[in-house]
Each structure stands twice: as C-alpha cells, then as structure tokens.
Scaffold this active site. Structure first.
Site, PDB file in Angstrom:
ATOM      1  N   ARG A 186       0.849  -1.196   0.000  1.00 26.84           N
ATOM      2  CA  ARG A 186       0.000   0.000   0.000  1.00 26.84           C
ATOM      3  C   ARG A 186       0.886   1.248   0.000  1.00 26.84           C
ATOM      4  NH1 ARG A 186      -3.778  -3.420   2.998  1.00 26.84           N
ATOM      5  NH2 ARG A 186      -2.590  -3.204   4.905  1.00 26.84           N
ATOM      6  N   PHE A 198     -10.983  -5.197  -6.252  1.00 29.14           N
ATOM      7  CA  PHE A 198     -10.932  -6.096  -5.092  1.00 29.14           C
ATOM      8  C   PHE A 198     -10.451  -5.262  -3.887  1.00 29.14           C
ATOM      9  CE2 PHE A 198      -9.791  -8.561  -8.910  1.00 29.14           C
ATOM     10  CZ  PHE A 198     -10.781  -9.518  -8.931  1.00 29.14           C
ATOM     11  N   ASP A 257     -15.691  -3.935  -5.294  1.00 33.34           N
ATOM     12  CA  ASP A 257     -15.651  -5.185  -4.513  1.00 33.34           C
ATOM     13  C   ASP A 257     -17.026  -5.854  -4.581  1.00 33.34           C
ATOM     14  OD1 ASP A 257     -13.397  -6.204  -2.258  1.00 33.34           O
ATOM     15  OD2 ASP A 257     -15.415  -7.052  -1.997  1.00 33.34           O
ATOM     16  N   ASN A 287     -19.177  -7.972  -9.307  1.00 33.05           N
ATOM     17  CA  ASN A 287     -18.128  -8.888  -9.723  1.00 33.05           C
ATOM     18  C   ASN A 287     -17.107  -8.115 -10.558  1.00 33.05           C
ATOM     19  OD1 ASN A 287     -16.555 -10.800 -11.006  1.00 33.05           O
ATOM     20  ND2 ASN A 287     -18.270 -12.223 -11.274  1.00 33.05           N
ATOM     21  N   ALA A 288     -15.862  -8.137 -10.122  1.00 38.04           N
ATOM     22  CA  ALA A 288     -14.833  -7.315 -10.771  1.00 38.04           C
ATOM     23  C   ALA A 288     -14.750  -7.593 -12.265  1.00 38.04           C
ATOM     24  CB  ALA A 288     -13.481  -7.584 -10.122  1.00 38.04           C
ATOM     25  N   CYS A 327      -2.463 -14.000  -4.342  1.00 45.05           N
ATOM     26  CA  CYS A 327      -2.211 -14.525  -2.997  1.00 45.05           C
ATOM     27  C   CYS A 327      -2.430 -16.033  -2.961  1.00 45.05           C
ATOM     28  CB  CYS A 327      -3.061 -13.811  -1.952  1.00 45.05           C
ATOM     29  SG  CYS A 327      -4.816 -14.003  -2.220  1.00 45.05           S
TER      30      CYS A 327
HETATM   31  N1  SAH Z   1      -6.566  -5.006  -1.317  1.00 42.92           N
HETATM   32  C1  SAH Z   1      -7.329  -5.237  -0.121  1.00 42.92           C
HETATM   33  C2  SAH Z   1      -7.581  -6.719   0.144  1.00 42.92           C
HETATM   34  C3  SAH Z   1      -8.315  -7.462  -0.958  1.00 42.92           C
HETATM   35  S1  SAH Z   1      -8.928  -9.013  -0.475  1.00 42.92           S
HETATM   36  C4  SAH Z   1      -6.648  -4.520   1.043  1.00 42.92           C
HETATM   37  O1  SAH Z   1      -5.532  -3.999   0.876  1.00 42.92           O
HETATM   38  O2  SAH Z   1      -7.234  -4.471   2.134  1.00 42.92           O
HETATM   39  C5  SAH Z   1      -9.875  -9.519  -1.838  1.00 42.92           C
HETATM   40  C6  SAH Z   1     -11.232  -8.854  -1.971  1.00 42.92           C
HETATM   41  O3  SAH Z   1     -11.833  -9.338  -3.180  1.00 42.92           O
HETATM   42  C7  SAH Z   1     -12.244  -9.156  -0.874  1.00 42.92           C
HETATM   43  O4  SAH Z   1     -12.673  -7.937  -0.313  1.00 42.92           O
HETATM   44  C8  SAH Z   1     -13.428  -9.851  -1.586  1.00 42.92           C
HETATM   45  O5  SAH Z   1     -14.683  -9.418  -1.090  1.00 42.92           O
HETATM   46  C9  SAH Z   1     -13.242  -9.378  -2.989  1.00 42.92           C
HETATM   47  N2  SAH Z   1     -13.770 -10.243  -4.060  1.00 42.92           N
HETATM   48  C10 SAH Z   1     -13.760 -11.596  -4.145  1.00 42.92           C
HETATM   49  N3  SAH Z   1     -14.232 -12.011  -5.342  1.00 42.92           N
HETATM   50  C11 SAH Z   1     -14.563 -10.892  -6.029  1.00 42.92           C
HETATM   51  C12 SAH Z   1     -15.109 -10.656  -7.342  1.00 42.92           C
HETATM   52  N4  SAH Z   1     -15.367 -11.650  -8.171  1.00 42.92           N
HETATM   53  N5  SAH Z   1     -15.310  -9.367  -7.718  1.00 42.92           N
HETATM   54  C13 SAH Z   1     -15.026  -8.341  -6.873  1.00 42.92           C
HETATM   55  N6  SAH Z   1     -14.504  -8.510  -5.634  1.00 42.92           N
HETATM   56  C14 SAH Z   1     -14.284  -9.759  -5.221  1.00 42.92           C
END
Ligand code: SAH
Length: 398
Positions: A213, A229, A251, A280-281, A341
C-alpha cells in the site's frame, strides 16, 4: 508445552527426506506406524524407518498433514511461550511502531508455531488457532500474550476453513479482557482504517499488504486510481492520502465497501456513491471498458483463485483475464499493481501469466518492482508454502 507425549510416529523408508532440510510438514502417506493413540494436537516423537530421530511435532489425526514438526533431528526442545516471545520481540525491528499499530505478531510455521496466527490491532490482540496442535497450544499462547503485552482484550477468530480438516469447530469469542469494539481504529502511515475483527476477512485486515500500500501510494500523486478487489479501501485510501486525484473502489462484498466508505470519511475524503462499485470485478471492468473509462493507476488484489493443484489452470486463466481487462483501462504511461495470494501460483508463473495478458492487450510494460508480503509475515527458510503473496508493479511504456 509441558509433558511431551511419549508416543512415537515411525515414517516409511526415505520419507524423512524433506525434514532433513527442516521442512515442517509430514503428510499421511509418509507415516508407517504409530505407537499408542496420541491425542489430537499432542506432541509426538518422529523417527525414520531406521529409527533415527526426525524431530518432534504436533499430531493431527484427521488432516492430510498428519504431523507438523516444531523441532528437528535430535533437538527435542520446544517451548510454546518462548516461541511466542521470540516472535513478538522480532516485530519492532520489522515494522516500526511509529508507522503502524497493526502488526502480525505470530505467523504460524514461519515463527515455529504451526497453525498459530496472532495479529495486533491497537490495544487488542486477535488470534487464530488453525490446527489441532495450535488448539492445544491455545492456553499457553494466550497466557504468554496477556502477560507480555497486557492488551485491553484478546479475541479468538478461529473460523478459517482449515479447522474443518482438523476436526475442529469454529470458535469466535473473547478470551481475555474486554470485548473488542465493533470497529477498532488503526493507522498505517498517515492513513487511518477501521477494522471489524469479528466479521472482517481473516482477522479483520490485510496486514500482509501494508508495504505494498505504501509503495503503490508513492506513485499515486495526481492520478486517477482504480482499486479493484478493494476490500475496506486499503490501497485506494492510501493513494488518496498520498495525493491521488480520485479513487474508485470495486468489490463484491457490500459490508467491505460500506467500511471502505467509512474509511474514506475517516481520512477526510467525501465519499461519493460513484466511487464505490459493488459487483463482480470481471463484469465491472468489462462495463468500464465498454464505456471507455480509463485510469492512471489500477490495483488488482483478487482473492485466492487456486487452493488445490487441480485449480491452477483455471486460476491462471482467471488471473490472465482480469489483468487483460485492467490493462485495457490503463491510460498511456499508467501503473498497474497486480497481485496473487494463491500459494500455488509461483512468482515465475504469475509473471508469465501477466506477461501473456500484456501481449494480448498489445501493451508493453516496465516491471518497476516485485512486491511481496510484509516482513511481519515471514516465510520460513525451508518452507516455500509460507510465501503466498506476490505482486508486480508495472508501468505502461507508452
Ligand atoms: N486489497 C485489499 C484486500 C483485498 S482481499 C486490502 O488492501 O485491504 C480480496 C477482496 O476481493 C475481498 O474484499 C473480496 O470481497 C473481494 N472479491 C472476491 N471475489 C470478487 C469478485 N469476483 N469481484 C469483486 N470482488 C471480489
């Protein structure tokens, strides 16, 4: 842990191989015979088929990972409280206190405590006990933490999937001191975040992304940022704090986005509806592409796409698709910070998949920096499974 079990696990011939390099896991297929009936999580003595000492470890009768070693060879010393203290004492040099008050204190195998995860959020401590061995260490871990840190409260968030394979039920509850509030405020640099340790992902916050970050935010001044996400806003809010012109968060989770909005407000940014997109992303990015939206900096931090070897092919496809979509939204000269991850996705394979996406997107990138999990999430030198988070900071070469 007092009263070492006297039960002995004898391996099949040659199966001690990886343990000679101090890899801590012994799978069920490596086990030859077991004396008596060790209790779940009890310490057992492990010997090779020839009877040579392999080490001592925690017995997990229902898991594929049947023994997690905590000492190797002839070494049979294991003090759970000493390991907790060693892990805690290492942290201030890894994560300066002045930069944040949210730190991973114990990172399981890498700190010599398989299955034990301990995160500190301000005055509260949140623990996960993910294996039978960890469950058995719980009292000693918690007593050591209480003694060493005198936190306002210690909360257990043992609801990770792994507990099921270990025959353990979920356990989310206060263990010591006060109940944590609904939101604990933490800081990272000059950004502040609210953490819901009861309902949030993992123990509430992605501490492993702290350094990333900071590094990504350092590129963000004056830029339009797309944080895909986003969870509770981490990268986007860090970028805004560093002078980004705008940040759009995407998200699937409504509660995560609601907290992202609160976090934006907490940091002095007026949250606008359009900056928080629930969906959905993959679909949201396609919609953005079709409406010709573009950004200067895109962050892609998806959840684990692969958690079994058989899923790797599908996962690679998912990473390629989402990276390709993100690249199409990037303005010339723009930055892409892209992560995986999934432990099974090696750094090389991930870089290859992203490079393939770039070819398909007809874009050239410079790889400015490889990104990893923060150092309070150490890996274990002989434990490659401990490296799960990897990323690439790319810049479009115009
Ligand atoms: N970058 C963030 C952590 C991301 S964790 C940080 O620094 O805090 C991954 C995230 O992806 C979660 O919040 C989950 O809700 C989201 N997620 C999972 N599948 C997804 C999808 N298909 N589309 C959008 N978001 C999704």
């Amino acid at each position: 842990m007092k009263g070492h079990s006297v039960e002995t696990v004898k391996l099949l011939p040659g199966r001690e191989h990886a343990t000679l390099r101090h890899h801590p896991w012994l799978f069920s297929g490596a086990i030859g015979s077991v004396s008596g009936e060790p209790a779940p999580g009890a310490l057992v003595k492990v010997v090779s088929a020839k009877g040579e000492p392999v080490g001592i470890g925690c017995w997990s009768p229902t898991s594929q990972i049947r023994v997690r070693l905590v000492a190797f060879g002839e070494d049979d010393r294991f003090s759970c409280s000493a390991r907790v203290m060693s892990a805690i004492e290492a942290r201030p040099r890894l994560v300066p206190d002045g930069y944040t008050n949210a730190v991973r204190l114990v990172n399981a195998e890498a700190d010599g405590l398989p299955g034990v995860v301990v995160d500190r959020y301000g005055d509260f401590v949140v623990c996960q006990f993910n294996t039978a061995g960890a469950e058995r260490m719980k009292n000693e871990v918690v007593a050591t933490l209480a003694d060493a840190l005198s936190p306002r409260g210690i909360y257990e968030r043992s609801d990770a999937d792994g507990r099921r394979y270990e025959g353990l039920a979920e356990s989310n509850r206060r263990l010591v001191g006060e109940e944590p509030p609904d939101r604990i405020e933490i800081f990272e640099g000059d950004a502040r975040f609210l953490v819901d340790v009861r309902h949030g992902h993992k123990t509430g916050f992605y501490l492993d992304q702290r350094d990333n970050r900071r590094l990504v935010a350092a590129c963000a001044a004056g830029l339009d940022v797309l944080n895909v996400f986003s969870y509770t806003g981490g990268f986007g809010i860090a970028a805004l704090k560093a002078g980004a012109k705008s940040a759009v968060h995407v998200d699937l989770s409504a509660p995560a986005l609601a907290l992202a909005r609160e976090n934006a407000a907490l940091n002095g940014f007026e949250p606008a509806d359009a900056d928080f997109v629930e969906g959905n992303a993959f679909e949201v990015l396609r919609t953005f592409r079709d409406s010709r939206r573009s950004f200067d900096l895109v962050v892609l931090d998806p959840p684990k796409f692969a958690d079994a070897k058989g899923h790797l092919h599908g996962a690679a496809r998912g990473y390629k698709d989402v990276n390709l979509l993100a690249m199409k939204l990037l303005r010339p000269g723009g930055f892409l910070a892209t992560f995986s991850c999934s432990g099974l996705m090696t750094p090389d394979l991930f870089a290859k998949v992203v490079a393939e996406a770039a070819v398909d997107a007809k874009r050239d990138f410079r790889l400015c920096r490889r990104l990893w999990q923060a150092p309070d999430h150490p890996e274990g030198l002989a434990f490659p499974e401990g490296l799960y988070l990897k990323g690439l900071l790319l810049q479009d070469m115009d």
